[in-house]
Design a protein around this motif. Sequence first.
Motif, PDB file in Angstrom:
ATOM      1  N   LEU A 126       0.987  -1.343  -0.031  1.00  0.00           N
ATOM      2  CA  LEU A 126       0.125   0.184  -0.047  1.00  0.00           C
ATOM      3  C   LEU A 126       0.719   1.268   0.006  1.00  0.00           C
ATOM      4  N   PRO A 127       0.363   2.176  -0.629  1.00  0.00           N
ATOM      5  CA  PRO A 127       1.151   3.651  -0.766  1.00  0.00           C
ATOM      6  C   PRO A 127       1.134   4.288   0.502  1.00  0.00           C
ATOM      7  N   VAL A 128       1.949   5.260   0.850  1.00  0.00           N
ATOM      8  CA  VAL A 128       1.773   6.273   2.053  1.00  0.00           C
ATOM      9  C   VAL A 128       1.546   7.388   1.520  1.00  0.00           C
ATOM     10  N   SER A 129       0.431   8.138   2.016  1.00  0.00           N
ATOM     11  CA  SER A 129       0.158   9.452   1.893  1.00  0.00           C
ATOM     12  C   SER A 129       1.051  10.460   2.488  1.00  0.00           C
ATOM     13  N   GLN A 130       0.747  11.798   2.075  1.00  0.00           N
ATOM     14  CA  GLN A 130       1.423  12.770   2.900  1.00  0.00           C
ATOM     15  C   GLN A 130       0.485  12.898   4.167  1.00  0.00           C
ATOM     16  N   HIS A 131      -0.661  12.694   4.375  1.00  0.00           N
ATOM     17  CA  HIS A 131      -1.341  12.782   5.407  1.00  0.00           C
ATOM     18  C   HIS A 131      -0.920  11.709   6.365  1.00  0.00           C
ATOM     19  N   ALA A 132      -0.884  10.377   5.924  1.00  0.00           N
ATOM     20  CA  ALA A 132      -0.214   9.362   7.036  1.00  0.00           C
ATOM     21  C   ALA A 132       1.218   9.602   7.330  1.00  0.00           C
ATOM     22  N   MET A 133       2.138  10.051   6.593  1.00  0.00           N
ATOM     23  CA  MET A 133       3.253  10.480   6.850  1.00  0.00           C
ATOM     24  C   MET A 133       3.505  11.637   7.979  1.00  0.00           C
ATOM     25  N   SER A 134       2.451  12.419   8.108  1.00  0.00           N
ATOM     26  CA  SER A 134       2.484  13.697   8.818  1.00  0.00           C
ATOM     27  C   SER A 134       2.420  13.292  10.129  1.00  0.00           C
TER      28      SER A 134
ATOM     29  N   LEU B  54       4.415  -1.725  17.360  1.00  0.00           N
ATOM     30  CA  LEU B  54       5.150  -0.566  17.272  1.00  0.00           C
ATOM     31  C   LEU B  54       4.152   0.495  17.631  1.00  0.00           C
ATOM     32  N   SER B  55       2.606   0.211  17.713  1.00  0.00           N
ATOM     33  CA  SER B  55       1.539   1.202  17.800  1.00  0.00           C
ATOM     34  C   SER B  55       1.901   2.384  16.807  1.00  0.00           C
ATOM     35  N   GLY B  56       2.032   1.994  15.217  1.00  0.00           N
ATOM     36  CA  GLY B  56       2.369   3.124  14.261  1.00  0.00           C
ATOM     37  C   GLY B  56       1.142   3.932  14.085  1.00  0.00           C
ATOM     38  N   ASN B  57       1.210   5.187  14.207  1.00  0.00           N
ATOM     39  CA  ASN B  57       0.113   5.948  13.846  1.00  0.00           C
ATOM     40  C   ASN B  57      -0.118   5.967  12.281  1.00  0.00           C
ATOM     41  N   ASP B  58       1.203   6.094  11.916  1.00  0.00           N
ATOM     42  CA  ASP B  58       1.101   6.180  10.377  1.00  0.00           C
ATOM     43  C   ASP B  58       0.600   5.035   9.601  1.00  0.00           C
TER      44      ASP B  58
ATOM     45  N   CYS C 177      -1.783   2.890  10.887  1.00  0.00           N
ATOM     46  CA  CYS C 177      -2.971   2.999  11.018  1.00  0.00           C
ATOM     47  C   CYS C 177      -3.915   3.884   9.780  1.00  0.00           C
ATOM     48  N   ALA C 178      -3.136   5.008   9.474  1.00  0.00           N
ATOM     49  CA  ALA C 178      -3.594   5.798   8.542  1.00  0.00           C
ATOM     50  C   ALA C 178      -3.692   5.364   7.209  1.00  0.00           C
ATOM     51  N   VAL C 179      -2.528   4.515   6.951  1.00  0.00           N
ATOM     52  CA  VAL C 179      -2.247   3.958   5.596  1.00  0.00           C
ATOM     53  C   VAL C 179      -3.405   2.976   5.616  1.00  0.00           C
ATOM     54  N   LEU C 180      -3.717   1.905   6.372  1.00  0.00           N
ATOM     55  CA  LEU C 180      -4.842   1.198   6.092  1.00  0.00           C
ATOM     56  C   LEU C 180      -5.980   1.746   6.275  1.00  0.00           C
ATOM     57  N   ALA C 181      -6.394   2.892   6.870  1.00  0.00           N
ATOM     58  CA  ALA C 181      -7.570   3.653   6.908  1.00  0.00           C
ATOM     59  C   ALA C 181      -8.033   4.179   5.607  1.00  0.00           C
ATOM     60  N   GLU C 182      -6.944   4.919   5.131  1.00  0.00           N
ATOM     61  CA  GLU C 182      -7.440   5.523   3.660  1.00  0.00           C
ATOM     62  C   GLU C 182      -7.501   4.336   2.771  1.00  0.00           C
ATOM     63  N   THR C 183      -6.969   3.269   2.927  1.00  0.00           N
ATOM     64  CA  THR C 183      -7.278   2.137   1.878  1.00  0.00           C
ATOM     65  C   THR C 183      -8.670   1.565   1.990  1.00  0.00           C
ATOM     66  N   LEU C 184      -9.219   1.388   2.942  1.00  0.00           N
ATOM     67  CA  LEU C 184     -10.401   0.688   3.562  1.00  0.00           C
ATOM     68  C   LEU C 184     -11.523   1.548   3.613  1.00  0.00           C
ATOM     69  N   SER C 185     -11.067   2.946   3.531  1.00  0.00           N
ATOM     70  CA  SER C 185     -12.306   4.044   3.476  1.00  0.00           C
ATOM     71  C   SER C 185     -12.925   4.143   2.470  1.00  0.00           C
ATOM     72  N   PRO C 186     -14.458   4.421   2.573  1.00  0.00           N
ATOM     73  CA  PRO C 186     -15.217   4.563   1.621  1.00  0.00           C
ATOM     74  C   PRO C 186     -15.002   5.808   0.469  1.00  0.00           C
ATOM     75  N   ASP C 187     -14.506   6.586   1.201  1.00  0.00           N
ATOM     76  CA  ASP C 187     -14.031   7.947   0.283  1.00  0.00           C
ATOM     77  C   ASP C 187     -12.623   8.176   0.251  1.00  0.00           C
ATOM     78  N   GLY C 188     -11.809   7.296   0.691  1.00  0.00           N
ATOM     79  CA  GLY C 188     -10.181   7.432   0.504  1.00  0.00           C
ATOM     80  C   GLY C 188      -9.684   8.280   1.507  1.00  0.00           C
TER      81      GLY C 188
END
Length: 387
Positions: A79-87, A113-117, A119-130
């Motif tokens: 999965l790709p990493v967005s700027q939002h996830a990286m932030s 590791l409790s990675g916040n980033d 979580c965001a990568v998976l969230a954006e992938t599974l989100s109905p609106d990205g």
Amino acid sequence: MPRLFATTLTLVLALSFTAARAFETRAGAAFVMDQTTGTVLMAKNADNPLPPASMSKLMTLYMAFEAIRDGRLSTEEKLPVSQHAMSYGGSTMFLDTTDRVKVIDLLRGIIVLSGNDACAVLAETLSPDGTEAGFARLMTRRARQMGMTNSTFANSNGWPAPGHRMSMRDLVLLANQLITEFPDFYPMFAETTFGFDGRAPQNVNNRNPLLKMDIGADGLKTGHTSESGYGLVGSATQDGRRVTFAFSGLKSAKERAEVSQQIVNWAFRQFSESTLARAGQRVAEAEVWMGKHPRVGLVPGTDVTVLLPVLAQNGVKAEVIYQGPLQAPITKGQELAQLVLMPEDLPEIRVPLFAESDIPEGGFTIRMRTATGVLMEQLGFAPQGAL
């Protein structure tokens, strides 16, 4: 007209116990459950919606596991990493927008590791609106479907946000679902280290203090923010029993470790399983109307095994409740009543009871005798031999 009958049992269930001394936790909110029997051992502010910090990552993991099970996501997919996830700051996998990361690595990055980033990568992938916000709304809807009525999500990782809340009871419910629904993934929660790509040597260790205590612990997730304090969702097994718990509101990681160990020791040392009745064992009888026999035995369909405090002094209070008298014919195995167990300082337990044998309708003589008895009662005469 059928009436509600309640028969108090004193001889059949002659097991003794006394209430275990209540556990006085320093946590602001806590919920402890014996998962094996479903017995609630402790509830302190358990239904208060509170900031869950990283403990809410368990919901993101649950939804990722569901997606993998349903074929919407693959563990080997990158999965790709967005700027939002990286932030995201705080605890991270140190991902950047040049990365494409395997789902299995993201899962370990969240669990260990409790990675916040991550979580965001998976969230954006599974989100109905990205978007992560769209995934958070989906998390909230799914939580409601699962019975988590005090959970509302604003993001995927527990980053402090208005309205991002979970109760301790909801966290335990979620933990139990993860354990029972995803046995293939659950062992990851016991992993103590994960060195992703060698890029973050300062963040390779699981923060769950229970995993190093040799007390049967195998999960699940720590949490900490300045708003929530230190918390933990934990689970451990000993001698075939599993205990699951959640707490929050402590002042330090040291205090979190101490309370975690205290809860596990208390739950396993102060309670034990007891079999009160075997499957098919008669525990009571119920009156039968117009039957060949005036009463029918009531038996449980499975062994009645409950969790009780280990010390013994007083008898377990129990009742059998049914709407009666029961109308013949009755078929063996027909559900007729409930056995209600009321152990002191623990929630009541209800067990269905079934007919021990067939009771056919009575013949002409029995029906006439019953009708005569009813008529005599209506006229104010007690039937011969009545007390």
